[in-house]
Motif scaffolding. Structure first.
Motif, PDB file in Angstrom:
ATOM      1  N   UNK A  10      35.994  12.768 -17.250  1.00 21.48           N
ATOM      2  CA  UNK A  10      34.634  12.456 -16.801  1.00 21.48           C
ATOM      3  C   UNK A  10      34.578  12.303 -15.280  1.00 21.48           C
ATOM      4  N   UNK A  11      35.604  11.713 -14.706  1.00 20.74           N
ATOM      5  CA  UNK A  11      35.628  11.527 -13.253  1.00 20.74           C
ATOM      6  C   UNK A  11      35.769  12.850 -12.510  1.00 20.74           C
ATOM      7  N   UNK A  12      36.322  13.839 -13.165  1.00 19.66           N
ATOM      8  CA  UNK A  12      36.534  15.137 -12.524  1.00 19.66           C
ATOM      9  C   UNK A  12      35.583  16.219 -13.022  1.00 19.66           C
ATOM     10  N   UNK A  13      34.648  15.858 -13.901  1.00 22.04           N
ATOM     11  CA  UNK A  13      33.694  16.833 -14.442  1.00 22.04           C
ATOM     12  C   UNK A  13      32.672  17.198 -13.371  1.00 22.04           C
ATOM     13  N   UNK A  14      32.557  18.484 -13.086  1.00 19.17           N
ATOM     14  CA  UNK A  14      31.663  18.938 -12.029  1.00 19.17           C
ATOM     15  C   UNK A  14      30.285  19.294 -12.593  1.00 19.17           C
ATOM     16  N   UNK A  15      29.270  18.997 -11.806  1.00 24.09           N
ATOM     17  CA  UNK A  15      27.891  19.338 -12.161  1.00 24.09           C
ATOM     18  C   UNK A  15      27.078  19.448 -10.882  1.00 24.09           C
ATOM     19  N   UNK A  16      25.954  20.142 -10.904  1.00 24.20           N
ATOM     20  CA  UNK A  16      25.110  20.223  -9.712  1.00 24.20           C
ATOM     21  C   UNK A  16      24.507  18.850  -9.400  1.00 24.20           C
ATOM     22  N   UNK A  17      24.552  18.467  -8.162  1.00 23.84           N
ATOM     23  CA  UNK A  17      23.913  17.216  -7.769  1.00 23.84           C
ATOM     24  C   UNK A  17      23.344  17.338  -6.354  1.00 23.84           C
ATOM     25  N   UNK A  18      22.219  16.676  -6.159  1.00 24.83           N
ATOM     26  CA  UNK A  18      21.561  16.686  -4.852  1.00 24.83           C
ATOM     27  C   UNK A  18      22.230  15.644  -3.972  1.00 24.83           C
ATOM     28  N   UNK A  19      22.652  16.059  -2.781  1.00 20.10           N
ATOM     29  CA  UNK A  19      23.352  15.159  -1.875  1.00 20.10           C
ATOM     30  C   UNK A  19      22.741  15.258  -0.480  1.00 20.10           C
ATOM     31  N   UNK A  20      23.039  14.252   0.327  1.00 18.86           N
ATOM     32  CA  UNK A  20      22.549  14.224   1.702  1.00 18.86           C
ATOM     33  C   UNK A  20      23.317  15.221   2.565  1.00 18.86           C
ATOM     34  N   UNK A  21      22.617  15.811   3.530  1.00 16.29           N
ATOM     35  CA  UNK A  21      23.275  16.674   4.507  1.00 16.29           C
ATOM     36  C   UNK A  21      22.511  16.632   5.812  1.00 16.29           C
ATOM     37  N   UNK A  22      23.219  16.794   6.921  1.00 15.32           N
ATOM     38  CA  UNK A  22      22.582  16.943   8.230  1.00 15.32           C
ATOM     39  C   UNK A  22      22.229  18.403   8.505  1.00 15.32           C
ATOM     40  N   UNK A  23      22.653  19.315   7.640  1.00 17.40           N
ATOM     41  CA  UNK A  23      22.536  20.749   7.928  1.00 17.40           C
ATOM     42  C   UNK A  23      21.162  21.323   7.594  1.00 17.40           C
ATOM     43  N   UNK A  24      20.317  20.539   6.931  1.00 11.84           N
ATOM     44  CA  UNK A  24      18.978  21.021   6.584  1.00 11.84           C
ATOM     45  C   UNK A  24      17.943  20.028   7.077  1.00 11.84           C
ATOM     46  N   UNK A  25      16.770  20.548   7.417  1.00 12.42           N
ATOM     47  CA  UNK A  25      15.711  19.700   7.955  1.00 12.42           C
ATOM     48  C   UNK A  25      15.237  18.661   6.953  1.00 12.42           C
ATOM     49  N   UNK A  26      15.257  19.010   5.656  1.00 13.03           N
ATOM     50  CA  UNK A  26      14.775  18.054   4.665  1.00 13.03           C
ATOM     51  C   UNK A  26      15.854  17.056   4.249  1.00 13.03           C
ATOM     52  N   UNK A  27      17.059  17.200   4.816  1.00 14.02           N
ATOM     53  CA  UNK A  27      18.092  16.190   4.634  1.00 14.02           C
ATOM     54  C   UNK A  27      18.814  16.193   3.321  1.00 14.02           C
ATOM     55  N   UNK A  28      18.633  17.231   2.480  1.00  4.76           N
ATOM     56  CA  UNK A  28      19.390  17.252   1.233  1.00  4.76           C
ATOM     57  C   UNK A  28      19.734  18.684   0.842  1.00  4.76           C
ATOM     58  N   UNK A  29      20.726  18.783  -0.012  1.00  5.90           N
ATOM     59  CA  UNK A  29      21.138  20.076  -0.547  1.00  5.90           C
ATOM     60  C   UNK A  29      21.739  19.837  -1.924  1.00  5.90           C
ATOM     61  N   UNK A  30      21.936  20.890  -2.675  1.00  6.77           N
ATOM     62  CA  UNK A  30      22.537  20.772  -4.005  1.00  6.77           C
ATOM     63  C   UNK A  30      23.932  21.368  -3.989  1.00  6.77           C
ATOM     64  N   UNK A  31      24.906  20.591  -4.408  1.00  8.07           N
ATOM     65  CA  UNK A  31      26.296  21.036  -4.473  1.00  8.07           C
ATOM     66  C   UNK A  31      26.833  20.765  -5.869  1.00  8.07           C
ATOM     67  N   UNK A  32      27.816  21.537  -6.267  1.00  8.97           N
ATOM     68  CA  UNK A  32      28.477  21.324  -7.553  1.00  8.97           C
ATOM     69  C   UNK A  32      29.720  20.486  -7.296  1.00  8.97           C
ATOM     70  N   UNK A  33      29.717  19.274  -7.809  1.00  8.05           N
ATOM     71  CA  UNK A  33      30.851  18.386  -7.549  1.00  8.05           C
ATOM     72  C   UNK A  33      30.976  17.340  -8.646  1.00  8.05           C
TER      73      UNK A  33
END
Length: 532
Positions: A141-164
């Motif tokens: 469960x601790x290593x199960x990957x899924x798409x999640x919205x996370x904070x980023x400085x790389x986009x103007x809206x401050x978030x992106x979706x990564x699989x982690x």
């Protein structure tokens, strides 16, 4: 339409078949402008409601706040602009070293750091309870990957979706530097801007009031305050030289040999103003011994520090305890407010649904120090800009010095560059800024990147530029107020001129190379003096 103003039957039929498209959005409590201050206001009003029997929502209360939306926007922008650039430097710094940024006191990466930190999270506790006695399923469960919205400085809206996975997510967020910032009118106690972090959607821990960290050299002014209020003047002198401080702890004789951050001693018989401006450890340590470290703690509390403090020899260098940005702004505001301590306020009044004032929150002020001492301390704090090699002089890079504008301030950096601070004062406002990692082990490893003058001070500089440029705001550049009382002590003793913009004013590290020499020189650290 015809003259009777009635729609024809055919048009009515056509309109009935046209689908209605609604832009419907239920506003959440985290929507809108920065919600750190909204959360703080809610806590305050909830407490008031509990004590008075009101209900904030049922009673339709109207809450009037001290926050200036324009200043709040400038504060958020200044912090975000600086932190975005600083994060890029931070990532490149550690990428170049080829390792993660969580390191021990020797600069070595801490093994199993993320796994250890994971066990402290609520999500881990939930999973561990769900998969009790099933370690394989817990690990999965601790290593199960899924798409999640996370904070980023790389986009103007401050978030992106990564699989982690949960572990990936924790490691991702542990790389981010955090920050907190508050600005207050020192004369009324009105809090004008409150930025508790990078983005409330992802970082709900408030680094203005909730977070507490060692203050580093921004605590030194309380040593000089204690001296000035007990017979010393800004022009009194103490020599910059290696010293040994002898004291007794728990009945045991101890000694402390504080180092200057450069490991160098000029031998100069420095004025107190020059020593504070240059943030000289050896002078501060000697002065602390002369005035008494118990008295330094007492004066800090009198000024507005509410957190517990240890009365130890190195208290003036920030190792007496953890404090918040909120407390530090309150304490520095007492200098500007003629020696009166103002209670910081977020709410001015509360009305019922009909506009009747239920409660008016008037300024609460209490005399903390004399008007003369307060004015002398503002003069001392101006030394960071005016004395040769003062640690605030990076502010010359900002458009802040028209109309004889004066700024007082103090940089601060703690052991291993874990925390960077800047406390800035103008004739109208007092601002505190803290920058650091969520964990004290996450930081830069050199003064070129990590000291408060390079992490926190630029946020203050950018913020004040925005304030002065905004013509809708009634803040102008200009000198500090003249003293309201006769100044009996000698103070006009500016040190001999060096180049106005010293190339590398060095900030002071509060605890490294200081605490490790405690405990009678054995290298141990007594329990009452935390290393970090």
């Amino acid at each position: 339409m015809g003259q009777s103003q009635v729609l024809p039957a055919a048009e009515i039929a056509a309109l009935k078949t046209t689908p209605i498209v609604l832009d419907y959005h239920v506003e959440k409590h985290i929507d809108g402008p920065d919600t750190y201050f909204r959360s703080a206001i809610s806590q305050f009003v909830d407490a008031w409601c509990d004590s008075t029997g009101h209900d904030m929502y049922r009673d339709g209360l109207k809450i009037y706040t001290t926050i200036d939306s324009r200043m709040q926007a400038h504060a958020e922008d200044a912090l975000h602009e600086r932190m975005k650039a600083l994060q890029r430097q931070f990532d490149n710094f550690w990428r170049n070293k080829g390792r993660d940024p969580w390191v021990d006191d020797e600069g070595n990466e801490i093994p199993n750091f993320i796994a250890t930190q994971m066990k402290r999270t609520q999500s881990y506790k939930t999973l561990a309870n769900r998969y009790k006695n099933q370690p394989a399923r817990l690990d999965s469960a601790l290593n199960a990957k899924r798409p999640m919205k996370v904070f980023t400085w790389k986009k103007d809206d401050g978030d992106t979706t990564l699989v982690m996975s949960p572990l990936d997510s924790l490691a991702y967020y542990k790389h981010f530097l955090r920050a907190g910032m508050m600005t207050m009118d020192p004369y009324t106690g009105h809090i004008k801007a409150w930025v508790g972090g990078l983005d409330y959607r992802f970082f709900q821990y408030d680094h203005v009031k909730q977070g507490r960290r060692q203050a580093g050299s921004t605590f030194k002014p309380f040593v000089y305050l204690t001296a000035l209020d007990n017979g010393y003047s800004p022009c009194d002198r103490i020599r910059d030289e290696r010293v040994t401080i002898n004291y007794v702890e728990n009945g045991q004789p101890m000694e402390w040999k504080p180092d200057n951050v450069t490991r160098e001693y000029t031998g100069i018989n420095m004025t107190l103003r020059y020593a504070m401006a240059r943030s000289v450890n050896s002078v501060t340590a000697q002065l602390t011994e002369k005035v008494g470290w118990e008295n330094v703690a007492k004066y800090a509390h009198k000024m507005g520090i509410t957190s517990p403090l240890l009365a130890v020899p190195s208290i003036g260098l920030g190792s007496g305890g953890d404090v918040s940005v909120f407390e530090m702004v309150n304490a520095y505001s007492t200098f500007m407010n003629n020696g009166f301590r103002s209670e910081p306020r977020l709410v001015t009044r509360i009305e019922d649904r009909n506009g009747n004032v239920i409660k008016q929150f008037d300024p609460v002020q209490k005399r903390a120090i004399s008007a003369e001492t307060a004015w002398l301390m503002t003069y001392m704090l101006r030394g960071g800009m005016e004395e040769p090699g003062g640690t605030s002089q990076a502010l010359w890079d900002y458009e802040l010095f028209r109309n004889n504008n004066q700024i007082g301030g103090k940089t601060g950096t703690t052991s291993n560059y874990s925390d960077g601070w800047y406390m800035g004062m103008t004739k109208d406002l007092v601002t505190g800024v803290w920058v650091g990692g969520e964990d004290r082990s996450t930081h830069f490893t050199g003064s070129q990147q990590g000291e408060g003058g390079r992490t926190a001070l630029p946020i203050f500089g950018k913020f004040m530029e925005k304030i002065y440029r905004d013509k809708e705001l009634d803040y102008t550049q200009g000198p500090f107020p003249q003293p309201s009382v006769k100044i009996s002590k000698k103070y006009n003793c500016v040190s001999p001129a060096e180049p106005r913009r010293r190339a590398e004013p060095v900030d002071t590290i509060a605890a490294d190379n200081l605490l490790e020499r405690m405990n009678a020189g054995t290298g141990g650290v007594p329990d009452s003096l935390p290393r970090r």
